[in-house]
Design an enzyme around this catalytic site. Structure first.
Site, PDB file in Angstrom:
ATOM      1  N   ASN A 112       0.828  -1.210   0.000  1.00  0.00           N
ATOM      2  CA  ASN A 112       0.000   0.000   0.000  1.00  0.00           C
ATOM      3  C   ASN A 112       0.861   1.259   0.000  1.00  0.00           C
ATOM      4  OD1 ASN A 112      -2.426  -1.313  -0.112  1.00  0.00           O
ATOM      5  ND2 ASN A 112      -2.757  -1.303   2.099  1.00  0.00           N
ATOM      6  N   HIS A 166     -14.947  -0.114   5.786  1.00  0.00           N
ATOM      7  CA  HIS A 166     -13.796  -0.767   6.418  1.00  0.00           C
ATOM      8  C   HIS A 166     -14.049  -1.085   7.895  1.00  0.00           C
ATOM      9  CE1 HIS A 166      -9.592  -0.737   8.104  1.00  0.00           C
ATOM     10  NE2 HIS A 166      -9.434  -1.532   7.060  1.00  0.00           N
ATOM     11  N   SER A 202     -11.042  -0.747  -1.041  1.00  0.00           N
ATOM     12  CA  SER A 202      -9.700  -1.278  -1.277  1.00  0.00           C
ATOM     13  C   SER A 202      -9.664  -2.707  -1.787  1.00  0.00           C
ATOM     14  CB  SER A 202      -8.886  -1.201   0.005  1.00  0.00           C
ATOM     15  OG  SER A 202      -9.414  -2.094   0.955  1.00  0.00           O
ATOM     16  N   HIS A 231      -7.612   5.127   0.599  1.00  0.00           N
ATOM     17  CA  HIS A 231      -6.982   4.515  -0.579  1.00  0.00           C
ATOM     18  C   HIS A 231      -6.953   5.464  -1.778  1.00  0.00           C
ATOM     19  CE1 HIS A 231      -6.321   0.588   1.170  1.00  0.00           C
ATOM     20  NE2 HIS A 231      -7.425   0.824   1.838  1.00  0.00           N
ATOM     21  N   LYS A 241      -0.222   5.008   3.567  1.00  0.00           N
ATOM     22  CA  LYS A 241      -0.308   4.289   2.286  1.00  0.00           C
ATOM     23  C   LYS A 241       0.408   5.132   1.222  1.00  0.00           C
ATOM     24  CE  LYS A 241      -4.407   1.887   4.020  1.00  0.00           C
ATOM     25  NZ  LYS A 241      -3.760   0.752   4.688  1.00  0.00           N
TER      26      LYS A 241
HETATM   27  N1  PLP Z   1      -9.809   2.936   6.079  1.00  0.00           N
HETATM   28  C1  PLP Z   1      -9.705   2.040   5.093  1.00  0.00           C
HETATM   29  C2  PLP Z   1     -10.731   2.043   4.024  1.00  0.00           C
HETATM   30  C3  PLP Z   1      -8.649   1.120   5.062  1.00  0.00           C
HETATM   31  O1  PLP Z   1      -8.558   0.218   4.090  1.00  0.00           O
HETATM   32  C4  PLP Z   1      -7.683   1.165   6.096  1.00  0.00           C
HETATM   33  C5  PLP Z   1      -6.521   0.233   6.113  1.00  0.00           C
HETATM   34  O2  PLP Z   1      -6.262  -0.523   5.250  1.00  0.00           O
HETATM   35  C6  PLP Z   1      -7.844   2.099   7.101  1.00  0.00           C
HETATM   36  C7  PLP Z   1      -8.902   2.977   7.077  1.00  0.00           C
HETATM   37  C8  PLP Z   1      -6.849   2.184   8.227  1.00  0.00           C
HETATM   38  O3  PLP Z   1      -5.760   2.960   7.835  1.00  0.00           O
HETATM   39  P1  PLP Z   1      -4.324   2.724   8.529  1.00  0.00           P
HETATM   40  O4  PLP Z   1      -3.678   1.610   7.792  1.00  0.00           O
HETATM   41  O5  PLP Z   1      -3.637   4.028   8.417  1.00  0.00           O
HETATM   42  O6  PLP Z   1      -4.618   2.348   9.948  1.00  0.00           O
END
Ligand code: PLP
Length: 403
Positions: free
Chosen positions: A52, A140, A187, A215, A246
């Site tokens: 990512n 998510h 994602s 994303h 990411k």
């Molecule tokens: N929101 C979405 C849609 C995600 O896919 C992710 C992680 O993959 C997150 C939030 C969390 O982000 P972080 O990896 O910075 O904790």
């Protein structure tokens, strides 16, 4: 009491379903990403195809220099929570950079994107009068957990279905504070929400909009502000949430919105208040990355080129992949054991690292390999990947799509 047997029973279930996760023990090699040293089975060096760090900014010399300079200047950690000695000048500079990125008046940093969703949604849902959170069905886990923790009323609307959202909003009580929570780029399927239509329906019902651009930030829009920037919609969204981990290549999460909104979350969210602040060096690295991607188009253009190239080569080889308008290329396997096996063979025989994506990240029966081509993948990397997949498709008797 044999506690371990309690743990192992459930772990054994995961293993027998093919859903047990195994780490790849890698050493991302600064300066030669997407190459990484490999401490597991297979060659000593592999090519990472599922990162990512979408634009390779985690290896960008400007970013790494900003971070190492900041470590020497400020030390390793923040030294406290934001309220108790942990706020460094770098945190405020980064918050200003983020507010500017999304055209908002203010921003608030968190230790990850997960925590920012969890903290912001749980605080909004718990504290706003008669709150109802209307959540897209494929949101998510971090948003789902935040909504759960809010303990307010919630309604799940069908994924990306604006009519269903309209219906759900019209069923809310007249005195409800309505919060529509959704993502821009999803994602796992790589599809993109109809943001304009969602915003219009939300506005019609007087609802606040909460958009996760995790994303999309860095990659979409002329300055990397995300899909809402690309579509000229940032000013119509109440809260834009994102990650620094990411496309920006560092770590951390954030929300942006009005001064009152950010102050409200800052003042009431336990996930903001009761945890050590991000290391200042991370803030410095992230700010450098954001500032760079506001100006530079090279990374975004390179990514788009390699995404299009991989799609075209997969089509020519008849390897089926989910069509979508984003940078994510899901190759569907639809079986957890096969998915793991193919990933293992790719790693061990071809030096290609792609993590199998199994339940619960995706529903059972939709297991997949999720490829994220970036500007640092070469044409030869793409040819090697498609050659390997093609050989495996024949070997495993997987069906091909008509090119
Ligand atoms: N929101 C979405 C849609 C995600 O896919 C992710 C992680 O993959 C997150 C939030 C969390 O982000 P972080 O990896 O910075 O904790």
């Amino acid at each position: 009491m044999d506690f371990d047997s309690l743990f192992n029973t459930q772990l054994d279930d995961l293993k027998s379903e093919g859903n047990y996760r195994i780490f790849a023990e890698l050493e991302r090699a600064c300066g030669s990403f997407p190459r990484a040293g490999n401490h597991g089975d297979g060659p000593d060096q592999v090519t990472v195809w599922c990162s990512n760090d979408y634009l390779g900014m985690g290896h960008n010399p400007k970013v790494t220099t900003a971070m190492s300079d900041a470590v020497l200047k400020y030390g390793a950690g923040a030294g406290g929570t934001r309220n108790i000695s942990g706020t460094n000048h770098e945190h405020l500079l980064l918050e200003r950079e983020l507010a500017d990125l999304h055209g908002k008046d203010d921003a608030l940093l968190f230790t990850s994107g997960y925590v920012s969703n969890w903290a912001a949604l749980s605080t909004l849902g718990a504290r706003l009068p008669n709150a109802v959170i209307l959540s897209d069905a494929l949101n998510h886990a971090s948003m789902i957990e935040g909504i759960r923790h809010a303990k307010c009323a919630k309604k799940i609307w069908k994924h990306n279905d604006v009519e269903d959202l309209d219906r759900a909003l019209s069923e809310c009580p007249a005195d409800a504070t309505k919060i529509v929570a959704f993502e821009s780029v999803y994602s796992m399927d790589g599809d993109i929400a109809p943001i304009r239509e969602i915003v219009e329906v939300a506005e019609k019902h007087g609802a606040m909009t909460y958009l996760d651009e995790v994303h999309a930030v860095g990659m979409y829009g002329p300055r990397g502000g995300g899909v809402a920037e690309e579509q000229g919609l940032m000013d119509r969204i109440t809260l834009i949430e994102g990650t620094l981990g990411k496309a920006f290549g560092v770590v951390g999460g954030y929300i942006t919105g009005s001064v009152a909104l950010c102050d409200f979350i800052r003042s009431f969210a336990s996930g903001f208040i009761f945890t050590t602040a991000l290391p200042p060096a991370c803030a410095a690295g992230a700010r450098t990355s954001i500032a760079h991607l506001k100006e530079s188009q090279i990374e975004r253009e390179g990514q788009r080129r390699q995404v299009a190239r991989l799609r075209a080569k997969l089509d020519a080889a008849g390897i089926p992949h989910l069509p979508n308008p984003s940078h994510i290329i899901p190759v569907m396997i639809k079986d957890p054991v096969k998915c793991r096996e193919i990933a293992d063979i790719l790693m061990e025989s071809y030096g290609i690292y792609v993590q199998p994506i199994n339940y619960p990240t995706v529903p059972k029966g939709t297991e997949r390999l999720r490829f994220t081509p970036g500007p640092l993948h070469t044409d030869a990397d793409i040819d090697h990947l498609v050659g390997a997949l093609s050989a495996l498709w024949s070997q495993c008797a997987l069906s091909r799509a008509v090119a």
